[in-house]
Design an enzyme around this catalytic site. Structure first.
Site, mmCIF file in Angstrom:
data_model
loop_
_atom_site.group_PDB
_atom_site.id
_atom_site.type_symbol
_atom_site.label_atom_id
_atom_site.label_comp_id
_atom_site.label_asym_id
_atom_site.label_seq_id
_atom_site.Cartn_x
_atom_site.Cartn_y
_atom_site.Cartn_z
ATOM 1 N N ASP A 220 29.176 15.944 19.389
ATOM 2 C CA ASP A 220 29.838 17.157 19.859
ATOM 3 C C ASP A 220 30.971 16.802 20.815
ATOM 4 O OD1 ASP A 220 30.327 19.839 20.146
ATOM 5 O OD2 ASP A 220 28.718 20.187 21.591
ATOM 6 N N CYS B 229 30.116 23.797 12.515
ATOM 7 C CA CYS B 229 29.516 22.856 13.460
ATOM 8 C C CYS B 229 28.659 23.722 14.370
ATOM 9 C CB CYS B 229 30.590 22.052 14.198
ATOM 10 S SG CYS B 229 32.026 23.001 14.732
ATOM 11 N N ARG C 130 34.907 20.415 15.361
ATOM 12 C CA ARG C 130 34.724 19.537 14.219
ATOM 13 C C ARG C 130 35.096 20.233 12.919
ATOM 14 N NH1 ARG C 130 28.826 17.621 16.353
ATOM 15 N NH2 ARG C 130 28.973 19.686 17.320
ATOM 16 N N SER C 131 34.797 21.523 12.834
ATOM 17 C CA SER C 131 35.141 22.289 11.621
ATOM 18 C C SER C 131 36.647 22.360 11.435
ATOM 19 C CB SER C 131 34.545 23.701 11.704
ATOM 20 O OG SER C 131 33.141 23.661 11.834
ATOM 21 N N GLN D 248 39.095 21.124 19.395
ATOM 22 C CA GLN D 248 38.794 21.444 20.785
ATOM 23 C C GLN D 248 39.258 20.412 21.796
ATOM 24 O OE1 GLN D 248 34.466 22.407 19.888
ATOM 25 N NE2 GLN D 248 34.870 23.878 21.506
#
Length: 472
Positions: A192, A226, A232-233, A273
């Site tokens: 993450d 995610c 991550r997506s 992110q």
């Protein structure tokens, strides 16, 4: 050297990824303000509890609208990349009470595959509900029934790799009896807020998703998630879309990475992110694009029948893309590529030789036995790449020849450790849910006690004031 490579090297040498990322955020925010993208549906009182994170909401103009049931809301967004002819659905990791609507969305959208980029538990925190059946081979059920939406999910097959696991489910409408196969591509080694160790394993994962036909225009949009459905997506979608354009135009410089990301952020807030995720996207696009162009130069005839292959024969730890059909040789010559299989896809065996892994098998097993369960990447060492299941239909056919006694023994140890760790993970999930349940029960009791205590406090204060003024 291409313009894209020079751009990457300029950012890297100057160490300005933070500034580049902040510029992307600012430009995307200005575009959002100019177009007045709202999130009114996500902020409605009846929908707030359906959002995993308070600051991640789908825009009203691009949200997925459910067509049946008591609610049409789910925290999911369409991402449209017209030039690449790509359409994705990005969503959060399902919550316990939103899992029925998650499968309802998959059914209504005619989705062929779910791409999962997170683990259920990460850094001791529950990041996603266990929304699929774990299977009787682990002591759990083979199916899950969601009466709220009249859907049933049945586990059909599963194959674990070093970096990702592929599962096959049957999704059935219990009213009509119609049943569809849904593939589940689960990338298990992406932390993450971080990035994979190298683009190679990620590109192999992307290749497997592509080769299965999950991203084709002939099927419904793939559901990608995610935990929040943005970091991550977003990286997955950005890399895939850019590589589609590179493959289409046969030019590494045909893509504007930052511009494409800003455009994608107009469909779902916050895509990618961290600066590291943006940097990794550049790396994966450059490496994947080079492999596509080199493959094209080497064999232009094969190029027309290929669809995004990224195999790296020097990386023995990475899981392979899906193998050839059973009618083809199970031991093809190194370097020979095959056209993608027809729908539905079949998992096949690895083309690479695993000699390095076999030589170090004893050392690997010793490490597995000694390691504790807290390592995020323990599953990397649990790979047995000689066995690949054919998960088409109801069959589970092993594509490998019988291993010798040493290989079989090693495989059994790996399998046992893998199953023990899965069970341990489920116990941790159960414990976390129990603590969460107790916490919610206490909050509920607290909501009742608070006005009572407040009332008693007011009465006591009034009495003391009365006594004070009555005395004087």
């Amino acid at each position: 050297m291409s313009r894209l490579e020079n751009e990457f090297l300029d950012y890297d040498s100057a160490k300005i990824w933070n500034e580049v990322y902040q510029r992307v955020k600012n430009e995307a925010s200005l575009k959002t303000l100019d177009n007045k993208f709202g999130v009114a549906e996500a902020r409605k009182p009846e929908n707030k509890h359906k959002n995993r994170y308070r600051d991640v909401s789908p825009y009203d103009h691009s949200r997925v609208v459910l067509s049946q049931g008591d609610t049409d809301y789910i925290n999911a967004s369409y991402i449209q990349v017209t030039e690449a002819r790509r359409k994705y659905i990005l969503t959060q990791g399902p919550l316990d009470h939103t899992t029925p609507q998650f499968w309802q969305m998959i059914w209504e959208q005619k989705t062929k595959a779910v791409v999962m980029l997170n683990r259920i538990i990460e850094k001791g925190t529950l990041k996603c509900h266990q929304y699929w059946p774990l299977g009787s081979h682990l002591g759990y059920e083979d199916e899950m029934v969601f009466d709220e939406v009249d859907l049933k999910v049945t586990l059909n097959g599963e194959q674990e790799g070093a970096h990702f696991t592929v599962r096959s489910f049957y999704l059935e409408d219990m009213q009509s009896g119609e049943r569809r196969e849904v593939l589940h591509f689960h990338y298990t080694t992406w932390p993450d807020f971080c990035v994979p160790a190298s683009p190679t394993s990620f590109l192999n994962f992307l290749s497997a998703v592509r080769e299965a036909g999950a991203l084709d225009t002939e099927v419904g949009p793939a559901v990608i998630h995610c935990s929040a459905g943005i970091g991550r997506s977003g990286t997955f979608c950005l890399v895939d879309s850019c590589l589609v354009l590179i493959e289409k135009n046969q030019d590494l410089d045909c893509v504007d990475v930052r511009g494409m990301l800003i455009e994608m952020r107009s469909y779902r807030m916050g895509l990618i992110q961290t600066p590291d995720q943006l940097r990794f996207s550049y790396l994966a696009i450059i490496e994947g694009g080079k492999q596509l162009l080199n493959m094209s130069d080497a064999n232009s005839n094969v190029r027309d029948s290929m669809h995004g292959q990224f195999s790296n024969h020097n990386d023995h730890e990475d899981s392979p893309p899906p193998p050839p059909e059973r009618t083809t040789s199970l031991s093809p010559k190194r370097g020979v590529r095959h056209s993608p299989p027809p729908l539905p896809p079949k998992l096949r065996r690895l083309n690479d030789d695993d000699d390095d892994d076999d030589e170090d098998i004893d050392a690997e097993l010793d490490k597995l036995i000694d390691d504790d369960d807290e390592g995020d990447n323990d599953d990397d060492d649990l790979e047995d790449e000689d066995d690949f299941m054919d998960m088409t239909g109801t069959t589970r056919l092993l594509c490998n020849s019988a291993p010798d006694k040493e290989q079989e023994s090693a495989y059994e140890v790996r399998k046992r450790i893998r199953e023990e760790r899965k069970k341990h993970t489920q116990e941790k999930i159960k414990d976390m849910k129990e603590r969460q349940k107790n916490s919610e029960a206490w909050k509920k009791r607290k909501s009742y006690l608070q006005p009572i205590c407040l009332g008693l406090g007011l009465l006591l204060g009034s009495y003391l004031l009365y006594k004070y003024y009555w005395r004087y």
